[in-house]
Design a protein around this motif. Structure first.
Motif, PDB file in Angstrom:
ATOM      1  N   ASN A  67      49.226  47.301  31.300  1.00 45.73           N
ATOM      2  CA  ASN A  67      49.599  46.468  30.093  1.00 45.73           C
ATOM      3  C   ASN A  67      50.516  45.553  30.938  1.00 45.73           C
ATOM      4  N   THR A  68      49.980  44.134  30.954  1.00 45.35           N
ATOM      5  CA  THR A  68      50.894  43.356  31.398  1.00 45.35           C
ATOM      6  C   THR A  68      51.373  42.125  30.452  1.00 45.35           C
ATOM      7  N   ARG A  69      50.931  42.366  29.055  1.00 45.09           N
ATOM      8  CA  ARG A  69      51.413  41.632  28.214  1.00 45.09           C
ATOM      9  C   ARG A  69      52.900  42.001  27.541  1.00 45.09           C
ATOM     10  N   PRO A  70      53.913  41.076  27.564  1.00 45.15           N
ATOM     11  CA  PRO A  70      55.079  41.660  26.732  1.00 45.15           C
ATOM     12  C   PRO A  70      54.874  41.729  25.269  1.00 45.15           C
ATOM     13  N   GLY A  71      55.774  42.237  24.692  1.00 43.01           N
ATOM     14  CA  GLY A  71      55.520  42.468  23.369  1.00 43.01           C
ATOM     15  C   GLY A  71      56.823  43.419  22.751  1.00 43.01           C
ATOM     16  N   PRO A  72      57.009  43.650  21.387  1.00 44.30           N
ATOM     17  CA  PRO A  72      57.970  44.413  21.100  1.00 44.30           C
ATOM     18  C   PRO A  72      57.911  45.725  21.300  1.00 44.30           C
ATOM     19  N   ASP A  73      56.925  46.389  21.890  1.00 47.08           N
ATOM     20  CA  ASP A  73      56.627  47.548  22.649  1.00 47.08           C
ATOM     21  C   ASP A  73      56.622  47.696  23.957  1.00 47.08           C
ATOM     22  N   ASN A  74      56.626  46.491  24.578  1.00 45.66           N
ATOM     23  CA  ASN A  74      56.576  46.549  26.040  1.00 45.66           C
ATOM     24  C   ASN A  74      57.600  45.431  26.642  1.00 45.66           C
ATOM     25  N   ALA A  75      58.743  45.755  26.521  1.00 41.28           N
ATOM     26  CA  ALA A  75      59.693  44.743  27.055  1.00 41.28           C
ATOM     27  C   ALA A  75      59.691  44.444  28.715  1.00 41.28           C
ATOM     28  N   ARG A  76      59.295  45.576  29.322  1.00 44.24           N
ATOM     29  CA  ARG A  76      58.965  45.380  30.768  1.00 44.24           C
ATOM     30  C   ARG A  76      57.696  45.451  31.157  1.00 44.24           C
ATOM     31  N   PRO A  77      57.014  44.456  31.090  1.00 43.13           N
ATOM     32  CA  PRO A  77      55.404  44.256  31.433  1.00 43.13           C
ATOM     33  C   PRO A  77      55.058  44.928  33.117  1.00 43.13           C
ATOM     34  N   ALA A  78      54.031  45.573  32.962  1.00 43.29           N
ATOM     35  CA  ALA A  78      53.360  45.949  34.346  1.00 43.29           C
ATOM     36  C   ALA A  78      53.157  44.772  35.040  1.00 43.29           C
ATOM     37  N   LEU A  79      52.944  44.739  36.150  1.00 38.70           N
ATOM     38  CA  LEU A  79      52.658  43.646  37.105  1.00 38.70           C
ATOM     39  C   LEU A  79      51.193  43.809  37.687  1.00 38.70           C
ATOM     40  N   HIS A  80      50.435  42.844  37.867  1.00 40.60           N
ATOM     41  CA  HIS A  80      49.184  42.656  38.605  1.00 40.60           C
ATOM     42  C   HIS A  80      49.070  41.387  38.877  1.00 40.60           C
ATOM     43  N   HIS A  81      48.732  41.284  40.046  1.00 44.65           N
ATOM     44  CA  HIS A  81      48.340  40.043  40.840  1.00 44.65           C
ATOM     45  C   HIS A  81      47.500  40.315  41.788  1.00 44.65           C
ATOM     46  N   MET A  82      46.449  39.143  42.289  1.00 43.69           N
ATOM     47  CA  MET A  82      45.724  39.348  43.368  1.00 43.69           C
ATOM     48  C   MET A  82      46.465  39.021  44.863  1.00 43.69           C
ATOM     49  N   SER A  83      46.234  39.712  45.873  1.00 42.17           N
ATOM     50  CA  SER A  83      46.773  39.501  47.157  1.00 42.17           C
ATOM     51  C   SER A  83      45.728  39.017  48.012  1.00 42.17           C
ATOM     52  N   ASP A  84      44.426  38.898  48.071  1.00 38.66           N
ATOM     53  CA  ASP A  84      43.557  38.713  48.836  1.00 38.66           C
ATOM     54  C   ASP A  84      42.157  38.165  47.884  1.00 38.66           C
ATOM     55  N   LEU A  85      41.943  37.166  47.906  1.00 40.10           N
ATOM     56  CA  LEU A  85      40.803  36.496  47.046  1.00 40.10           C
ATOM     57  C   LEU A  85      39.517  36.332  48.207  1.00 40.10           C
ATOM     58  N   GLY A  86      39.668  36.938  49.170  1.00 41.95           N
ATOM     59  CA  GLY A  86      38.373  36.991  50.227  1.00 41.95           C
ATOM     60  C   GLY A  86      38.869  35.755  51.284  1.00 41.95           C
ATOM     61  N   ASP A  87      39.922  35.459  51.368  1.00 42.24           N
ATOM     62  CA  ASP A  87      40.119  34.190  52.080  1.00 42.24           C
ATOM     63  C   ASP A  87      41.384  34.547  53.035  1.00 42.24           C
ATOM     64  N   VAL A  88      41.737  35.778  53.413  1.00 43.42           N
ATOM     65  CA  VAL A  88      42.875  36.291  54.235  1.00 43.42           C
ATOM     66  C   VAL A  88      42.360  36.872  55.548  1.00 43.42           C
ATOM     67  N   GLU A  89      41.239  37.888  55.385  1.00 45.75           N
ATOM     68  CA  GLU A  89      40.844  38.593  56.647  1.00 45.75           C
ATOM     69  C   GLU A  89      39.563  37.690  57.169  1.00 45.75           C
ATOM     70  N   PRO A  90      38.985  37.970  58.397  1.00 46.84           N
ATOM     71  CA  PRO A  90      37.844  37.191  58.972  1.00 46.84           C
ATOM     72  C   PRO A  90      36.749  37.455  57.926  1.00 46.84           C
ATOM     73  N   PRO A  91      35.760  36.683  57.742  1.00 45.44           N
ATOM     74  CA  PRO A  91      34.542  36.829  56.899  1.00 45.44           C
ATOM     75  C   PRO A  91      33.685  37.742  57.140  1.00 45.44           C
ATOM     76  N   GLU A  92      33.042  38.385  56.251  1.00 45.65           N
ATOM     77  CA  GLU A  92      32.008  39.236  56.090  1.00 45.65           C
ATOM     78  C   GLU A  92      32.441  40.615  56.718  1.00 45.65           C
ATOM     79  N   PRO A  93      32.595  41.519  55.938  1.00 46.05           N
ATOM     80  CA  PRO A  93      32.394  41.531  54.311  1.00 46.05           C
ATOM     81  C   PRO A  93      33.736  40.866  53.973  1.00 46.05           C
ATOM     82  N   THR A  94      33.633  40.369  52.601  1.00 54.25           N
ATOM     83  CA  THR A  94      34.640  39.746  51.883  1.00 54.25           C
ATOM     84  C   THR A  94      35.540  41.100  51.360  1.00 54.25           C
TER      85      THR A  94
END
Length: 313
Positions: A67-94
């Motif tokens: 649950n990453t959405r703040p609300g009255p029952d979620n004062a401290r939302p969880a975090l989720h973000h991408m750290s690699d979109l296939g553009d960090v390591e050498p290609p193939e496989p992505t």
């Protein structure tokens, strides 16, 4: 079926009465290793009996979505973000990678409370002084890493189903007599080494009415139900809330069931379970007993863990 069951008058409990109750259900000195608490009740024979409850092979996950959405029952939302979109390591496989983080003790993440999570009058389960056992580096007693996985018999106390309503209104206290009546109505028996799950219909209500501040008002157990659970020898207590009725009926204590279960009885808790699918599965199968599997993260020094328990019918 009526929509909900409103809260009846909740009997207040004095601090003196609560302390007597704490002493009556306390199990300090009973088990080795002590920081596994009531999970020591579960033997290989208990696991075999739990496995014998599997008839259909249906698996029902009990955890909430991240649950990453703040609300009255979620004062401290969880975090989720991408750290690699296939553009960090050498290609193939992505490769595609993401980052997760969470402050999970609260009302929005399904999690397990280990025995280091709660102290009463400055002492953890087994009487360890909290200030000596808990430091900035984590817990030196009662950490979640000491628990390991659990396989046990589970029972669903589906109070809305018993009462013929969709949910219990916030503030509704489930008392010992209600637990006994639910056993009779559902054809179940809470016994030694059993995991007890209490459904109040919180997430059915949330879907239909929207979120609310469950710290201020939520359905849950009254402390007078705890001696019955202690007498039956449960190993685990869980709910779609955090097991405590709120507002608390005990003067000066915001989470008295937490204090009794964890600090007195050595019973870990499962908070914020989504029990709606399990309720439907149990109703369809005509039985409210099943095998439950709980595997918390192995976090040295951790006071608990996010978790996605699984019921197997």
């Amino acid at each position: 079926m009526s929509t909900s069951s409103g809260p009846a008058e909740v009997p207040e409990v004095s601090r003196r009465e609560f302390d007597a109750l704490f002493a009556a259900v306390r199990t300090w000195g009973r088990w080795v290793p002590a920081d596994r608490g009531a999970w020591n009740r579960v033997t290989a024979e208990h696991v075999r009996r739990a496995a014998a409850l599997v008839r259909d092979g249906r698996t029902v996950p009990l955890g909430l979505p991240w649950n990453t959405r703040p609300g009255p029952d979620n004062a401290r939302p969880a975090l989720h973000h991408m750290s690699d979109l296939g553009d960090v390591e050498p290609p193939e496989p992505t490769a595609h990678k993401d980052f997760l983080a969470v402050d999970y003790h609260g009302k929005a993440v399904s999690h397990l409370d280990a025995l280091s999570h709660i102290a009463y009058r400055g002492r953890l389960y087994e009487g360890y002084p909290a200030r000596e056992a808990i430091g900035s580096d984590g817990a030196r007693f009662g950490a979640v890493a000491a628990l390991g996985p659990l396989v046990a018999k589970g029972v669903l106390l589906d109070l809305p189903a018993v009462l013929g309503v969709d949910w219990l209104e916030p503030g509704h206290a489930v008392r010992a007599r209600d637990v006994v009546a639910a056993e009779r109505a559902l054809g179940i028996r809470i016994d030694d080494g059993c995991a007890v799950l209490l459904r109040t219909g919180r997430f059915r209500r949330r879907r239909e009415r929207g979120p609310w501040d469950v710290d201020a008002a939520s359905a849950g157990l009254h402390v007078d139900a705890v001696p019955l659970l202690a007498e039956r020898g449960i190993c685990l207590l869980g709910a779609d809330g955090d097991s405590d009725v709120r507002p608390s009926p005990v003067e000066g204590l915001h989470s008295p069931v937490h204090a009794l279960a964890i600090a007195a009885m050595g019973v870990p808790l499962l908070d914020n379970l989504d029990l709606e699918a399990l309720s439907a599965a149990c109703a369809g199968a005509g039985r409210h007993e099943f095998m439950i599997v709980v595997s918390p993260l192995d976090v040295p020094g951790g006071t608990g863990s996010p978790v996605n328990p699984v019921a197997v019918l």
